[in-house]
Motif scaffolding. Structure first.
Motif, PDB file in Angstrom:
ATOM      1  N   ARG A   1      10.123   9.609  24.664  1.00 45.12           N
ATOM      2  CA  ARG A   1       8.992  10.372  24.115  1.00 45.12           C
ATOM      3  C   ARG A   1       8.352  11.153  25.252  1.00 45.12           C
ATOM      4  N   PHE A   2       8.330  12.470  25.116  1.00 45.04           N
ATOM      5  CA  PHE A   2       7.755  13.358  26.119  1.00 45.04           C
ATOM      6  C   PHE A   2       6.412  13.881  25.611  1.00 45.04           C
ATOM      7  N   ARG A   3       5.461  13.936  26.508  1.00 42.00           N
ATOM      8  CA  ARG A   3       4.115  14.418  26.162  1.00 42.00           C
ATOM      9  C   ARG A   3       3.764  15.589  27.080  1.00 42.00           C
ATOM     10  N   TYR A   4       3.301  16.667  26.454  1.00 40.61           N
ATOM     11  CA  TYR A   4       2.927  17.878  27.183  1.00 40.61           C
ATOM     12  C   TYR A   4       1.431  18.133  27.018  1.00 40.61           C
ATOM     13  N   THR A   5       0.902  18.987  27.875  1.00 40.04           N
ATOM     14  CA  THR A   5      -0.521  19.357  27.823  1.00 40.04           C
ATOM     15  C   THR A   5      -0.622  20.870  27.837  1.00 40.04           C
ATOM     16  N   THR A   6      -1.345  21.447  26.891  1.00 43.44           N
ATOM     17  CA  THR A   6      -1.553  22.883  26.832  1.00 43.44           C
ATOM     18  C   THR A   6      -3.042  23.190  26.872  1.00 43.44           C
TER      19      THR A   6
ATOM     20  N   LYS B   1       5.087  20.709   7.824  1.00 41.15           N
ATOM     21  CA  LYS B   1       6.323  19.956   7.680  1.00 41.15           C
ATOM     22  C   LYS B   1       6.004  18.472   7.613  1.00 41.15           C
ATOM     23  N   PRO B   2       6.702  17.738   6.795  1.00 38.84           N
ATOM     24  CA  PRO B   2       6.436  16.293   6.719  1.00 38.84           C
ATOM     25  C   PRO B   2       6.834  15.603   8.010  1.00 38.84           C
ATOM     26  N   PHE B   3       6.085  14.557   8.343  1.00 40.76           N
ATOM     27  CA  PHE B   3       6.358  13.819   9.567  1.00 40.76           C
ATOM     28  C   PHE B   3       7.601  12.960   9.383  1.00 40.76           C
ATOM     29  N   VAL B   4       8.510  13.103  10.320  1.00 40.50           N
ATOM     30  CA  VAL B   4       9.739  12.313  10.308  1.00 40.50           C
ATOM     31  C   VAL B   4       9.769  11.490  11.592  1.00 40.50           C
ATOM     32  N   PRO B   5       9.714  10.186  11.509  1.00 37.29           N
ATOM     33  CA  PRO B   5       9.738   9.383  12.729  1.00 37.29           C
ATOM     34  C   PRO B   5      11.040   9.592  13.491  1.00 37.29           C
ATOM     35  N   PRO B   6      10.968   9.527  14.813  1.00 40.10           N
ATOM     36  CA  PRO B   6      12.186   9.751  15.598  1.00 40.10           C
ATOM     37  C   PRO B   6      13.218   8.671  15.320  1.00 40.10           C
ATOM     38  N   PRO B   7      14.485   9.028  15.332  1.00 39.26           N
ATOM     39  CA  PRO B   7      15.527   8.022  15.076  1.00 39.26           C
ATOM     40  C   PRO B   7      15.665   7.059  16.247  1.00 39.26           C
ATOM     41  N   LEU B   8      16.402   5.977  16.011  1.00 41.48           N
ATOM     42  CA  LEU B   8      16.559   4.957  17.044  1.00 41.48           C
ATOM     43  C   LEU B   8      17.395   5.435  18.217  1.00 41.48           C
TER      44      LEU B   8
ATOM     45  N   PHE C   1       8.860   5.282  27.205  1.00 45.21           N
ATOM     46  CA  PHE C   1       9.924   4.662  26.415  1.00 45.21           C
ATOM     47  C   PHE C   1       9.833   3.154  26.585  1.00 45.21           C
ATOM     48  N   CYS C   2      10.416   2.449  25.609  1.00 47.17           N
ATOM     49  CA  CYS C   2      10.478   0.990  25.648  1.00 47.17           C
ATOM     50  C   CYS C   2      11.867   0.578  26.135  1.00 47.17           C
ATOM     51  N   THR C   3      11.907  -0.420  26.987  1.00 42.73           N
ATOM     52  CA  THR C   3      13.191  -0.859  27.532  1.00 42.73           C
ATOM     53  C   THR C   3      14.072  -1.494  26.467  1.00 42.73           C
ATOM     54  N   ARG C   4      13.467  -2.113  25.475  1.00 41.49           N
ATOM     55  CA  ARG C   4      14.263  -2.745  24.426  1.00 41.49           C
ATOM     56  C   ARG C   4      14.853  -1.730  23.446  1.00 41.49           C
ATOM     57  N   ASP C   5      14.346  -0.480  23.473  1.00 38.67           N
ATOM     58  CA  ASP C   5      14.885   0.541  22.576  1.00 38.67           C
ATOM     59  C   ASP C   5      16.070   1.283  23.179  1.00 38.67           C
ATOM     60  N   LEU C   6      16.323   1.103  24.477  1.00 37.02           N
ATOM     61  CA  LEU C   6      17.432   1.807  25.111  1.00 37.02           C
ATOM     62  C   LEU C   6      18.752   1.218  24.637  1.00 37.02           C
TER      63      LEU C   6
END
Length: 355
Positions: A178-183, A166-173, A199-204
Motif C-alpha cells: 500500500r503506497f500513500r502519496y501527499t498532494t 466508482k465503487p470501492f474494490v478492496p485490493p486483492p491478496l 505492508f503486513c509481513t503475513r500478507d506477503l
C-alpha cells in the motif's frame, strides 16, 4: 584577430542595434575577402577605348592603381572609420538639437479599476456625490458574490461528479503493498515527492514462518509487532514515481534476502525495544449503567424530591428571596449612620475653611 582589423578609438558614443538591423546585409568583416583580379571584360566600351590608348607602362601603372584602390576600399579600417564618422555625426546632431523627454501623466487607477489587466486604461473614478455605497460595502458585496458563485458550483456542478464515482474494490491478496502519496493541490512543496509504503509481513506470498521472522529481523525498527505492519518512506528523488520505484526494489531485495537459506539469522534474537506499546484503557465494569443501577438512581431522585417538599411544608427550606430582602433592609438602616462623617483635622480643616 590581427592589429590591422582592430577598430580605431572613436569619441562618438555607441548605439544599440535596431530591430530592423537583422534584415540588413551582414558587415564586410564577416564576408571573406576575394583576391584582386584584373578583368578587362568588365569595362564598358568607352573604358576599353581609353585603356587601349595607353602604353604598356601606363597600363601596368593603371592596374597597380586599381589594385591599391580595391585594397583600400575593401579594408576593415576604412569601414570602421566610416562607421565612426557616421556615429560622430549622429552624436553631433543629437547634441545640437536636444529632444525634450515628455513623460505622460500617470492616471491613478480608481476602485472600479482594481484587478483589471490594464488599470491605466480604466481611468479614475468619478467624484463621489453620495449616490453610491462605500468601499467597505463594495468589499462586502464582492465577498457575497464569491459566496454565491461557490454556492452555484455546489448546487449545479458538484452533483455531476457522482457520474464519475466508482465503487470501492478492496485490493486483492496478491497486492499486499500500500503506497500513500501527499498532494498540495498544485502548489510546490518539499514533502510532495514523499512516498510512504506499508505492508503486513503475513500478507506477503511465498514466505514460510522462518523466512518471515528473518524478514522482521532485517526490517528492524520499521516493524510494529502489535499490528504486524511495516512502514517505510522515501523522498530522496525528485518525483513520486522514482521514490515508489525505489521502495518497490527495496522490498524485492528484502524478500530475496529473506528466502536465502544460507544464513537464516537464527543466532540473532528479535529486538522489539524500539516499539513502545501504548496503554489501552478499558471502561470499568462497575461504572457501566445497568438496569439495577438505573432503578437505584431513579429511586434516589424520587426520595430527594419528597424530602424537599417535606422541608418546604415544615418551613425549614431556605427562601433566597426573603434572605436578600432582609439583608437589604439591614443595609438601609445602617446607611444614615454611615452618612455622618467627622470633621477633618489639621491641614485638611484649614483647606475646608478657606473654601
Amino acid at each position: 584577430m590581427g592589429l590591422s582589423s582592430r577598430r580605431p578609438f572613436q569619441s562618438a558614443p555607441t548605439y544599440l542595434a535596431r530591430s530592423d538591423d537583422r534584415d540588413r546585409p551582414s558587415s564586410r568583416r564577416n564576408v571573406p575577402k576575394e583576391p584582386y583580379s584584373f578583368d578587362y571584360e568588365k569595362f564598358g566600351a568607352e573604358d576599353r577605348h581609353h585603356y587601349d590608348l595607353l602604353s604598356p607602362e601606363e597600363k601596368k601603372q593603371f592596374q597597380q592603381d586599381e589594385k591599391a584602390a580595391y585594397e583600400h576600399l575593401t579594408s576593415s579600417d576604412l569601414e570602421s572609420e566610416m562607421q565612426g564618422m557616421v556615429s560622430q555625426a549622429v552624436y553631433d546632431i543629437s547634441r545640437e538639437t536636444p529632444r525634450e523627454r515628455v513623460i505622460p501623466p500617470r492616471i491613478t487607477p480608481g476602485l472600479m479599476a482594481m484587478g483589471e489587466i490594464d488599470e491605466q486604461d480604466s481611468g479614475e473614478d468619478e467624484d463621489f456625490e453620495g449616490d453610491d455605497i462605500t468601499s467597505t460595502a463594495h468589499g462586502e458585496l464582492e465577498q457575497h458574490r464569491e459566496i454565491r458563485e461557490y454556492a452555484r458550483i455546489a448546487a449545479w456542478e458538484m452533483p455531476m461528479l457522482s457520474k464519475l464515482a466508482k465503487p470501492f474494490v478492496p485490493p486483492p491478496l496478491d497486492k499486499p503493498l500500500r503506497f500513500r502519496y501527499t498532494t498540495y493541490m498544485g502548489e510546490t512543496h518539499p514533502a510532495a515527492k514523499k512516498v510512504v509504503l506499508e505492508f503486513c509481513t503475513r500478507d506477503l506470498p511465498g514466505l514460510s514462518e522462518a523466512q518471515r521472522i528473518k524478514l522482521v529481523k532485517l526490517i528492524g525498527v520499521r516493524y510494529n509487532p502489535d499490528t504486524d505492519l511495516v512502514k517505510m518512506s522515501c523522498e530522496m528523488f525528485e518525483t513520486q514515481a522514482q521514490n515508489k520505484r525505489y521502495l518497490g526494489d527495496l522490498v524485492d531485495t528484502l524478500m530475496a534476502e529473506a528466502k536465502d537459506a544460507s544464513d537464516m539469522f537464527e543466532d540473532v534474537p528479535i529486538d522489539f525495544r524500539h516499539h513502545k506499546p501504548k496503554p489501552k484503557f478499558e471502561f470499568p465494569e462497575n461504572w457501566k449503567l445497568t438496569e439495577e443501577r438505573r432503578a437505584q438512581l431513579e429511586e434516589n431522585r424520587r426520595q430527594s424530591v419528597l424530602g424537599e417538599k417535606e422541608r418546604e411544608e415544615a418551613g425549614r427550606l431556605v427562601d433566597g428571596a426573603k434572605v436578600i430582602e432582609q439583608v437589604m433592609e439591614a443595609l438601609a438602616r445602617k446607611a444614615p449612620a454611615a452618612a455622618r462623617v467627622e470633621a477633618p483635622k489639621g491641614k485638611s480643616r484649614k483647606r475646608l475653611a478657606a473654601r
